[in-house]
Design a protein around this motif. Sequence first.
Motif, short mmCIF file in Angstrom:
data_model
loop_
_atom_site.label_atom_id
_atom_site.label_comp_id
_atom_site.label_asym_id
_atom_site.label_seq_id
_atom_site.Cartn_x
_atom_site.Cartn_y
_atom_site.Cartn_z
N MET A 217 26.42 52.33 53.83
CA MET A 217 26.90 53.68 53.62
C MET A 217 27.40 53.77 52.18
O MET A 217 28.15 52.93 51.72
CB MET A 217 28.03 53.98 54.61
CG MET A 217 28.64 55.34 54.43
SD MET A 217 30.03 55.71 55.53
CE MET A 217 29.33 55.47 57.11
N ASP A 218 26.98 54.80 51.51
CA ASP A 218 27.41 55.04 50.14
C ASP A 218 28.90 55.40 50.13
O ASP A 218 29.39 56.08 51.03
CB ASP A 218 26.59 56.19 49.56
CG ASP A 218 26.89 56.44 48.11
OD1 ASP A 218 27.31 57.57 47.79
OD2 ASP A 218 26.72 55.51 47.30
N THR A 219 29.61 54.96 49.11
CA THR A 219 31.07 55.20 49.06
C THR A 219 31.41 56.68 49.04
O THR A 219 32.46 57.07 49.54
CB THR A 219 31.70 54.50 47.84
OG1 THR A 219 31.03 54.92 46.66
CG2 THR A 219 31.63 53.00 47.98
N ALA A 220 30.56 57.52 48.50
CA ALA A 220 30.81 58.96 48.49
C ALA A 220 30.82 59.53 49.90
O ALA A 220 31.46 60.57 50.16
CB ALA A 220 29.76 59.67 47.64
N GLU A 221 30.14 58.88 50.82
CA GLU A 221 30.08 59.36 52.20
C GLU A 221 31.32 58.99 53.01
O GLU A 221 31.57 59.57 54.06
CB GLU A 221 28.82 58.83 52.88
CG GLU A 221 27.57 59.39 52.26
CD GLU A 221 26.32 58.73 52.81
OE1 GLU A 221 25.52 59.46 53.42
OE2 GLU A 221 26.17 57.52 52.64
N TYR A 222 32.09 58.02 52.54
CA TYR A 222 33.30 57.62 53.25
C TYR A 222 34.28 58.79 53.40
O TYR A 222 34.99 58.89 54.38
CB TYR A 222 34.01 56.46 52.54
CG TYR A 222 33.37 55.13 52.76
CD1 TYR A 222 33.35 54.55 54.02
CD2 TYR A 222 32.78 54.45 51.71
CE1 TYR A 222 32.76 53.32 54.22
CE2 TYR A 222 32.19 53.21 51.90
CZ TYR A 222 32.19 52.64 53.15
OH TYR A 222 31.61 51.43 53.36
N SER B 139 25.03 52.33 59.72
CA SER B 139 24.49 52.92 58.50
C SER B 139 24.18 54.39 58.80
O SER B 139 23.91 54.75 59.92
CB SER B 139 23.24 52.19 58.04
OG SER B 139 22.23 52.25 59.02
N THR C 103 20.02 60.13 58.39
CA THR C 103 19.92 61.52 57.93
C THR C 103 18.97 62.30 58.77
O THR C 103 18.17 61.81 59.50
CB THR C 103 19.44 61.56 56.46
OG1 THR C 103 18.21 60.88 56.36
CG2 THR C 103 20.49 60.99 55.56
#
Length: 106
Positions: free
Chosen positions: A1-6, A103, A106
Amino acid sequence: MDTAEYEHVVLGLIFLKYISDAFEERHAELLKEKRANPEDRDEYVGANVFWVPRKARWVHLQANAKQAEIGKIIDEAMLAIEPAECPVNPLRSVRLRLDSQSSVVT
């Protein structure tokens, strides 16, 4: 998971914890009242407390926290608290879509 999605994940979980705590507090009050029904949505709405279905309650999430499908369980919890009458639902943007490996799907 991308950190922006946290951010979306964390904000959704904080919101869920907040409404679950308020719900549990009202639930405890209703258990003490003789004629109250602690599972009646109107008992909460009348007290300006968000109704939280069983599968969206924090205790349910805690009990299932170590399950491989916790992402799906949280996603279902977020869906359960979405107001059906709201055509543009702000909660939809914080719902999780996690597969069994945690993960993002989308």
